[in-house]
Design an enzyme around this catalytic site. Structure first.
Site, PDB file in Angstrom:
ATOM      1  N   ILE A 132       0.837  -1.198   0.000  1.00 15.29           N
ATOM      2  CA  ILE A 132       0.000   0.000   0.000  1.00 15.29           C
ATOM      3  C   ILE A 132       0.873   1.249   0.000  1.00 15.29           C
ATOM      4  CG2 ILE A 132      -1.877  -1.243   1.138  1.00 15.29           C
ATOM      5  CD1 ILE A 132      -1.344   0.414   3.645  1.00 15.29           C
ATOM      6  N   CYS A 133       0.395   2.291  -0.636  1.00 16.33           N
ATOM      7  CA  CYS A 133       1.114   3.556  -0.741  1.00 16.33           C
ATOM      8  C   CYS A 133       0.983   4.325   0.571  1.00 16.33           C
ATOM      9  CB  CYS A 133       0.560   4.381  -1.902  1.00 16.33           C
ATOM     10  SG  CYS A 133       1.351   5.988  -2.050  1.00 16.33           S
TER      11      CYS A 133
END
Length: 157
Positions: free
Chosen positions: A109-110
């Site tokens: 995930i960013c």
């Protein structure tokens, strides 16, 4: 009102997996995670289950998000980097790989824009529980409803 992230104990041992004090850091990580889990359960807000390997470096489990009374469950994994806690963990949801632009290859995930700057200011005081509470939780809350509305994920996928 104090946020959940503010109520998770801060960590004091500045040690990563290659450091001789890693066992002490890991004890603090477990204590913070236990506290966060207890808080979440008391608020009827259980949303993840994780466990480490024997080294405390590789973690696996599940996280889930409830949207319109439907539970969406995802595999969760992460590895403690050698440069931890200076470097935050990369939270991975493998089955969502390629389904949103707010994710890197491999299902990571960013966290660059919102969480990484906070981590860099708060390290070494922040740990796994903080990453789950202040990074993964908000990410799920922002991304999962959008992916459901777009039909990218369904209750049976």
């Amino acid at each position: 009102m104090e946020s959940a992230g503010d109520r998770i104990p801060l960590l004091t041992v500045n040690a990563g997996p290659r450091d001789p004090n890693w066992a002490d850091r890991l004890r603090e990580e477990y204590a913070a995670l236990i506290r966060y889990i207890e808080m979440s359960q008391a608020e009827d807000n259980d949303w993840f289950l994780i466990e480490p390997d024997d080294s405390g470096i590789h973690w696996r489990g599940k996280c889930w998000y409830i949207h319109e009374l439907v539970k969406y469950e995802f595999n969760l994994e992460f590895e403690i980097p050698a440069t931890y806690p200076a470097t935050p963990i990369e939270l991975v949801l493998p089955e969502l790989d390629g389904k949103t632009h707010k994710m890197y290859r491999g299902g990571k995930i960013c966290l660059d824009i919102h969480f990484a700057p906070l981590w860099s200011r708060k390290q070494p005081s922040y740990g796994i529980a903080h990453a789950l509470c202040l990074a993964l939780g908000p990410w799920l809350a922002a991304e999962i409803p959008v992916l459901i509305d777009q039909g990218v994920i369904t209750a049976n996928s």
